[in-house]
Write an enzyme that holds these catalytic residues in place. Structure first.
Site, mmCIF file in Angstrom:
data_model
loop_
_atom_site.group_PDB
_atom_site.id
_atom_site.type_symbol
_atom_site.label_atom_id
_atom_site.label_comp_id
_atom_site.label_asym_id
_atom_site.label_seq_id
_atom_site.Cartn_x
_atom_site.Cartn_y
_atom_site.Cartn_z
ATOM 1 N N ASP A 284 32.158 67.570 27.769
ATOM 2 C CA ASP A 284 32.083 66.402 28.656
ATOM 3 C C ASP A 284 32.857 66.625 29.953
ATOM 4 O O ASP A 284 32.401 66.286 31.039
ATOM 5 C CB ASP A 284 32.655 65.163 27.963
ATOM 6 C CG ASP A 284 31.702 64.643 26.898
ATOM 7 O OD1 ASP A 284 32.050 63.686 26.210
ATOM 8 O OD2 ASP A 284 30.600 65.220 26.766
ATOM 9 N N ALA A 285 34.047 67.205 29.812
ATOM 10 C CA ALA A 285 34.907 67.386 30.993
ATOM 11 C C ALA A 285 34.231 68.318 31.999
ATOM 12 O O ALA A 285 34.290 68.103 33.203
ATOM 13 C CB ALA A 285 36.253 67.952 30.576
ATOM 14 N N ASP B 129 31.478 66.431 33.670
ATOM 15 C CA ASP B 129 32.050 65.537 34.684
ATOM 16 C C ASP B 129 32.433 66.309 35.939
ATOM 17 O O ASP B 129 32.233 65.845 37.061
ATOM 18 C CB ASP B 129 33.288 64.811 34.141
ATOM 19 C CG ASP B 129 32.904 63.772 33.097
ATOM 20 O OD1 ASP B 129 33.784 63.335 32.351
ATOM 21 O OD2 ASP B 129 31.706 63.415 33.036
ATOM 22 N N GLU C 19 51.832 39.761 54.256
ATOM 23 C CA GLU C 19 50.994 40.955 54.353
ATOM 24 C C GLU C 19 49.535 40.551 54.251
ATOM 25 O O GLU C 19 49.231 39.468 53.735
ATOM 26 C CB GLU C 19 51.346 41.915 53.216
ATOM 27 C CG GLU C 19 50.901 41.380 51.851
ATOM 28 C CD GLU C 19 51.642 41.997 50.682
ATOM 29 O OE1 GLU C 19 52.875 41.852 50.624
ATOM 30 O OE2 GLU C 19 50.976 42.607 49.842
ATOM 31 N N LYS D 230 45.805 39.978 52.996
ATOM 32 C CA LYS D 230 45.147 39.868 51.696
ATOM 33 C C LYS D 230 43.872 40.696 51.795
ATOM 34 O O LYS D 230 42.942 40.340 52.524
ATOM 35 C CB LYS D 230 44.830 38.407 51.380
ATOM 36 C CG LYS D 230 44.222 38.224 50.005
ATOM 37 C CD LYS D 230 44.168 36.750 49.647
ATOM 38 C CE LYS D 230 43.787 36.529 48.205
ATOM 39 N NZ LYS D 230 42.467 37.057 47.858
ATOM 40 N N CYS E 70 20.020 9.358 34.340
ATOM 41 C CA CYS E 70 20.122 10.812 34.278
ATOM 42 C C CYS E 70 18.750 11.436 34.524
ATOM 43 O O CYS E 70 17.787 11.101 33.824
ATOM 44 C CB CYS E 70 20.645 11.245 32.906
ATOM 45 S SG CYS E 70 20.607 13.033 32.681
ATOM 46 N N CYS F 136 21.312 14.590 25.641
ATOM 47 C CA CYS F 136 20.901 15.034 26.982
ATOM 48 C C CYS F 136 20.823 16.560 26.980
ATOM 49 O O CYS F 136 21.824 17.246 26.779
ATOM 50 C CB CYS F 136 21.912 14.571 28.022
ATOM 51 S SG CYS F 136 21.557 15.218 29.667
HETATM 52 S S1 IVH Z 1 49.590 40.013 45.000
HETATM 53 C C1 IVH Z 1 51.128 38.525 41.031
HETATM 54 N N1 IVH Z 1 48.924 40.956 47.351
HETATM 55 O O1 IVH Z 1 44.025 38.766 45.720
HETATM 56 C C2 IVH Z 1 50.552 38.700 42.374
HETATM 57 N N2 IVH Z 1 47.191 40.295 45.885
HETATM 58 O O2 IVH Z 1 43.357 36.063 44.981
HETATM 59 C C3 IVH Z 1 49.396 39.599 42.377
HETATM 60 N N3 IVH Z 1 44.945 40.675 46.760
HETATM 61 O O3 IVH Z 1 44.011 39.332 42.276
HETATM 62 C C4 IVH Z 1 48.626 39.623 43.599
HETATM 63 N N4 IVH Z 1 45.566 41.525 48.680
HETATM 64 O O4 IVH Z 1 43.254 41.249 43.818
HETATM 65 C C5 IVH Z 1 48.492 40.452 46.188
HETATM 66 N N5 IVH Z 1 48.460 41.840 49.439
HETATM 67 C C6 IVH Z 1 48.051 41.348 48.280
HETATM 68 C C7 IVH Z 1 46.687 41.217 48.005
HETATM 69 C C8 IVH Z 1 46.291 40.673 46.782
HETATM 70 C C9 IVH Z 1 44.542 41.194 47.922
HETATM 71 C C10 IVH Z 1 44.049 40.166 45.716
HETATM 72 C C11 IVH Z 1 44.375 40.565 44.301
HETATM 73 C C12 IVH Z 1 44.528 39.262 43.560
HETATM 74 C C13 IVH Z 1 43.744 38.342 44.431
HETATM 75 C C14 IVH Z 1 44.129 36.905 44.224
#
Ligand code: IVH
Length: 753
Positions: free
Chosen positions: A43-44, A47, A127, A129, A430, A454
């Site tokens: 398998d390896a 892959d 930071e 998201k 309904c 229902c």
């Molecule tokens: S912290 C316990 N930091 O957003 C705290 N999440 O809506 C864990 N995400 O499930 C999350 N950027 O997938 C954190 N700078 C960031 C993030 C981040 C994106 C996502 C992450 C989380 C979701 C929640």
């Protein structure tokens, strides 16, 4: 050139030859494995061939062959990712949209920590998201041993082989704690996404709607060779289990992850106070379009990890972090029709069918209209919204999406209203079963009174029953439920029917295996998957019943309190007579509230309630005690309690619940495990003023140590923690001989500093 020449050293001619060789070799291995059932290579090794092929394709997209092995499904049908239990739950984040929500977040944190107004401010990190999918990477002794997706937070999918192909993910760490779970986001850049879609389109392959889908689709490939050819990236921003702390602040912990070799987001800042956080939010938003990857907001986290620990978690989100999402995306389109959907609790929900329109990269053709007031231009208190404009079929409406949430209709342009458009008449029957649809006082929602007769309610209840947080039966999702519900020979009309399916099939002439979409194997798989879930944890069963107001958290609270199914049922049954009295007292009190002048109002209301409780026939003391016990469970109020009692006393519904229970083996639930804790399994009540911690913090800590926290004192109470000003509860505890401690005594007992 040889088989071992690194991909990065290949010329174009060499790459073409190598791809031809690999196509042949992989095809031979496939034939041996799948058709002849006699694998020729390990398998390896297989892959490695696929990875090399994908790597070359990624470098020379123009050379991708029509018979590229990357396009072939690598794993036999039915095979899926193995499940991985996360050692530390993967959390999500609470969302906020307005600056005011962030100020409130800060206030709540200060309150929770019991900080005075003049105490110094809490520092936060801010930071971006990242809009991708989260991944947990487990390192032991510095070596990457496992990668898992979030899944439902408790159990994810094992994608280790795939994660190993991502360049941003180190295979080895130097100087890391012995056990380290690094968490972060897998994502795809805009440029890589565009190139991938172009490549896919040229080859007649599947294209993706947005970078996040592309990242998810690429990571969740059963064939890691395909993942290898996809340009995935990874940002680290959190951690799970660690054998030694990474640092004492979030900022330093992230810096440490950076030094260990992870990519961390360069826009991460430490902010002293709300204004700095909001300024950084504005800066990130200004850079959003030029970052080169999708973000959907800013995440704030308490910087001090000691405070993070004290703040802890709600059921699925940390108290110490919040996501400040960017404003929703908007578009205008035609509302073609308003349709009514009937949900599992009978709620009639109006849905707007729209002329499809793109909102922030996603095609939207349905949006929620909330309820009849919303359509009429009023809010829950009867006040005007949208300047009082109602919404009609044919209207030109503004649709918005915020993150993942369901699109909503926000506004209507009256200048484009078609002539003759009539105000929408919300049905009072309904649409699914014709029963009356009624609106109870104070409820924004109109509900079908048909209950289980229902079909819409029955189907929705079943879909809820098999959903992920409930029974989560593999191969039995919403689509199959619809099919079985309408099946005449082998119907599933209530949850118990799921568990009698196999026995009924055995007696049936028209067998499931002969049905479209099923064969011998898949029918057996389904029966096995069902059998596997006969053994079910108590909290999941309670949640699965789909009783109104009884969500996942309340279900867990109830399960921890009662411990077993039999005790739960007995407790609810015993509280029945008192629940009716509570409702009567509540209705009378509401009447009183409307009539009595504000002076002496509280006393008048209390007197009215007391009078109703004392009415003939008298309520048996056991019933009253059972009711007090139920509403005394922390997190369970009278609303949940009434809803439970109502469901269990409704004859048809109760019969259906009993039929279900007789098919199951319900697993008892112990209070939260906490080895060696002096309060594990004890029922604790807090009363009076606590001085060294807030009530919420006290409760969360006690629960983390395995105690049950209750709101009222009864014979079942083991311990009362009474601060200054404790009143009736302390008195009752003394009468019952319940041990009582002050706050310091409690802290000493649990060994808190
Ligand atoms: S912290 C316990 N930091 O957003 C705290 N999440 O809506 C864990 N995400 O499930 C999350 N950027 O997938 C954190 N700078 C960031 C993030 C981040 C994106 C996502 C992450 C989380 C979701 C929640």
């Amino acid at each position: 050139m040889g088989k071992g020449t690194p991909v990065s050293d290949l010329t174009e001619t060499e790459a073409a030859q190598e791809l031809a060789r690999l196509a042949e070799e992989i095809a031979r291995a496939n034939r041996a494995y799948h058709t002849q059932d006699a694998p020729e290579i390990a398998d390896a090794e297989y892959d490695a061939l696929k990875r090399r092929n994908a790597g070359i394709e990624a470098r020379f997209p123009d050379l991708v062959r029509a018979d590229s092995p990357s396009d072939q499904i690598g794993a036999p049908v039915g095979e899926a990712f193995a499940k991985v239990a996360h050692s530390v739950r993967m959390m999500s984040l609470a969302n906020a949209f307005e600056a005011e929500d962030i100020r409130e977040f800060n206030r709540t944190i200060r309150r929770y920590l019991g900080m005075d107004d003049d105490a110094p401010g809490v520092a936060y990190t801010a930071e971006p998201k990242i809009d991708g999918l989260s991944l947990s990477l487990r390192y032991e002794g510095g070596a990457l041993v496992q990668a898992a997706t979030r899944g439902d937070g408790e159990t994810g999918e094992n994608v280790t082989a795939n994660a190993r192909t991502i360049a941003d993910i180190p295979q080895r760490l130097d100087g890391a704690p012995d056990v380290l779970e690094v968490r972060g986001e897998v994502y795809m850049s805009h440029a890589d996404f565009a190139a991938l879609n172009e490549r896919q389109a040229e080859r007649g392959g599947k294209t993706f709607a947005n970078p996040r889908n592309a990242a998810a689709g690429s990571l969740r490939q059963l064939d890691a060779g395909i993942t290898a050819g996809r340009p995935l990236r990874f940002f680290a921003y959190a951690w799970g289990e660690v054998s030694a702390p990474l640092a004492d602040t979030q900022m330093k912990a992230i810096a440490r992850l950076g030094r260990l070799g992870f990519q961390t987001n360069p826009l991460t800042r430490r902010c002293e106070g709300i204004e700095a956080m909001l300024a950084h939010y504005a800066e990130i938003e200004a850079q959003r379009a030029t970052l080169g990857y999708d973000i959907d907001g800013v995440v704030y986290k308490v910087d001090d990890l000691g405070l993070q620990r004290r703040l802890g978690y709600r059921s699925t989100t940390p108290r110490w972090a919040i996501a400040h999402k960017f404003p929703a995306e908007l578009a205008w389109t035609r509302l073609e029709k308003i349709e009514i959907q009937v949900g599992r609790t009978g709620a009639l929900s109006p849905v707007a069918r729209l002329t499809p329109v793109t909102v922030g990269g996603v095609v939207v053709s349905n949006a929620t209209l909330h309820n009849e007031d919303y359509i009429a231009g009023r809010d829950a208190r009867g006040e005007e919204i949208r300047g009082g404009k109602d919404i009609r079929e044919g209207d030109w409406v503004q649709v918005f999406r915020a993150g993942d949430v369901i699109p909503k209709v926000a506004d209507v342009d009256l200048s484009k209203r078609p002539e003759g458009a009539a105000p929408y008449r919300f049905p009072t029957e309904c649409p699914e079963c014709g029963s009356d649809a009624v609106r109870e006082e104070g409820d924004a929602v109109r509900r079908c009174t048909g209950g289980l007769i229902c079909p819409a309610q029955a189907v929705e209840k079943l879909k809820h029953f098999v959903s992920r947080a409930a029974f989560d039966i593999e191969g039995l999702g919403a689509r199959q439920i619809e099919m079985f519900y309408h099946d005449d020979l082998l119907p599933i009309r209530e949850p118990a029917d799921i568990f009698t399916l196999k026995a009924r099939d055995a007696k049936n002439v028209a067998k499931l295996k002969n049905r479209e979409g099923y064969g011998e194997k898949s029918a057996k798989n389904l029966f096995d998957a069902i059998d596997e879930k006969r053994k079910i944890p108590l909290n999941r069963l309670i949640f699965a019943l789909g009783i109104r107001h009884v969500g996942e958290v309340a279900s867990a609270d109830l399960a921890r309190h009662f411990g077993s199914w039999d005790r739960l049922v007995a407790g609810i049954d015993a509280a029945g007579p008192a629940a009716r009295r509570h409702l009567a007292a509540d209705a009378a009190a509401a009447q009183e509230r409307r009539q009595a002048a504000s002076e002496g109002r509280r006393a008048a209301i209390a007197a009215t309630k007391a009078a109703i409780w004392a009415e003939d026939p008298p309520i048996a003391p056991e019933a009253r005690a059972a009711w007090d016990d139920l509403v005394g469970i922390d997190g369970i109020g009278a609303t949940v309690a009434v809803s439970l009692v109502t469901a269990f006393q409704q004859k048809a519904e109760r019969a259906s619940i009993d039929r279900l229970a007789s098919e199951l083996e319900v697993q008892d639930m112990a209070p939260r495990a906490a080895e060696g804790s002096p309060v594990a399994g004890k029922t604790v009540v807090f009363t009076g003023t606590l001085e060294r911690m807030t009530r919420a913090e006290a409760k969360a800590r006690a629960e983390a140590l395995g105690a049950r926290v209750s709101g009222s004192v009864s014979a079942k109470t083991d311990l009362l923690v009474a601060g200054p000003g404790a009143g009736s509860k302390a008195k009752k505890a003394a009468e019952l001989g319940v041990e009582t401690l002050d706050e310091d005594g409690w802290l000493a007992l649990i060994g808190a500093p």
